[in-house]
Scaffold this active site. Structure first.
Site, PDB file in Angstrom:
ATOM      1  N   SER A 247      -1.544 -11.080  -2.122  1.00 16.01           N
ATOM      2  CA  SER A 247      -2.276 -12.277  -2.514  1.00 16.01           C
ATOM      3  C   SER A 247      -3.762 -11.961  -2.678  1.00 16.01           C
ATOM      4  CB  SER A 247      -2.013 -13.390  -1.486  1.00 16.01           C
ATOM      5  OG  SER A 247      -2.359 -14.656  -1.995  1.00 16.01           O
TER       6      SER A 247
ATOM      7  N   HIS B 211       6.141 -16.647  -2.130  1.00 13.76           N
ATOM      8  CA  HIS B 211       4.865 -15.934  -2.042  1.00 13.76           C
ATOM      9  C   HIS B 211       4.789 -15.040  -0.799  1.00 13.76           C
ATOM     10  CE1 HIS B 211       0.751 -15.153  -3.065  1.00 13.76           C
ATOM     11  NE2 HIS B 211       0.269 -15.725  -1.974  1.00 13.76           N
TER      12      HIS B 211
END
Length: 252
Positions: free
Chosen positions: A82, A231
Site C-alpha cells: 500500500s 487489500h
C-alpha cells in the site's frame, strides 16, 4: 527511521502501509531472514519513528536511502504494501542504482481518491484519556462503522500512557499529509530493474485502468493476483504471498 534487522545475506527492506508499523510484514520477514538481511521499518510518523511535518514520496524515498547509507547497504531489494509500495516505487524511480528488485503489494503509481475519512474520524474522536481498556476502544471503532479486522489493525497503534492511552502514530501529521499520501508525483523516470506487482483478487486498489501507468514507469514488470484476498493480501493469505515474494526476489 526506527527499524528491526535480522538474518544475513543480500539486503531486503520491508515497508508497511498507512496506519501500520514494522510488525505488519513480520511474517514475511521471518520467511526471508534465512537467506537475506531483512530490515523492517517504521515509516516516518508511524510506530517509533520520528514525527515529521512533510510526508511526500520524494522525502520518504530519501528517508529509505538515508537508512540504507546508515546501515552500509550499497543497494537493497524493496518490498512495500500500500503506502509502503508507493514509497518503494518512488525510491526505485529516484535512486534506481540503489534498488535491486522491487515488489509492490496492492497499490499502483497513481493518485487515489480519499477513502480514509471514516477512519480518521474514528481515530480522532477516540476518548484516549477516558479509555479503560482495548475492548472499549474496539467498541468505539465499531460504533464509527469500522469493520472488526480494520479496527483490530488500527488499534495496534494504541498504547498505554501515564494519562490513559495514546497513539504511537502521529495522527495529526498523517491527516495533514494525507493529500500527499494518496497522491502520486510526476517523476518522468522509469525503473527498469526486476519488478513484481502483487494484487488482491477482490481489491479495487489495482485495476485494469492502471495498467498503462504501471508499465510506463516500470517496464520490466511482472504481475500476480492472489484470488480470494482484498487489500490485506499479505495477512489474508500469508503463506501464498510470502512464497510469491520469496520466489521472486530469490530467482529473478
Amino acid at each position: 527511521m526506527h527499524y528491526n534487522i535480522s538474518g544475513q545475506g543480500p539486503a531486503v527492506i520491508l515497508i508497511h502501509g498507512l496506519f501500520g508499523d514494522l510488525d505488519n510484514l513480520k511474517a514475511l520477514g521471518k520467511e526471508l531472514e534465512q537467506n537475506f538481511t531483512v530490515v523492517r521499518v517504521d515509516v516516518l510518523n508511524h510506530g517509533l519513528s520520528p514525527k515529521v511535518a512533510t510526508m511526500d514520496y520524494i522525502s520518504l524515498a530519501q528517508s529509505v536511502v538515508q537508512l540504507m547509507d546508515k546501515l552500509g547497504f550499497p543497494d537493497a531489494s524493496l518490498i512495500g504494501h500500500s503506502m509502503g509500495g508507493k514509497i518503494a516505487m518512488a525510491t526505485a524511480l529516484l535512486y534506481p542504482s540503489k534498488v535491486n528488485k522491487l515488489v509492490v503489494a496492492d497499490i499502483a503509481p497513481v493518485t487515489y481518491p480519499s477513502r480514509h475519512d471514516k477512519v480518521f474520524s474514528a481515530l480522532e474522536s477516540m476518548p484516549l484519556t477516558e479509555l479503560k481498556d482495548r475492548r472499549q476502544a474496539l467498541t468505539h471503532m465499531k460504533a464509527h462503522d469500522i469493520d472488526d479486522g480494520t479496527a483490530q489493525f488500527l488499534l495496534k497503534s494504541l498504547t498505554r500512557t501515564e494519562h490513559g492511552f495514546g497513539w504511537k502514530m502521529n495522527l495529526a501529521g498523517l491527516k495533514q499529509s494525507y493529500p500527499d499520501i494518496i497522491a502520486w508525483p510526476t517523476f518522468d523516470k522509469t525503473y527498469t530493474g526486476p519488478c513484481l506487482f502483487v494484487r488482491g483478487g477482490d481489491s479495487d486498489y489495482v485495476v485494469a485502468d492502471y495498467r498503462q501507468c504501471i508499465v510506463e514507469q516500470f517496464p520490466n514488470v511482472k504481475a500476480k493476483t492472489i484470488e480470494g484476498t482484498g487489500h490485506w493480501l499479505h495477512a489474508q493469505k500469508a503463506s501464498i504471498f510470502n512464497r510469491i515474494v520469496k520466489d521472486f526476489i530469490t530467482t529473478h
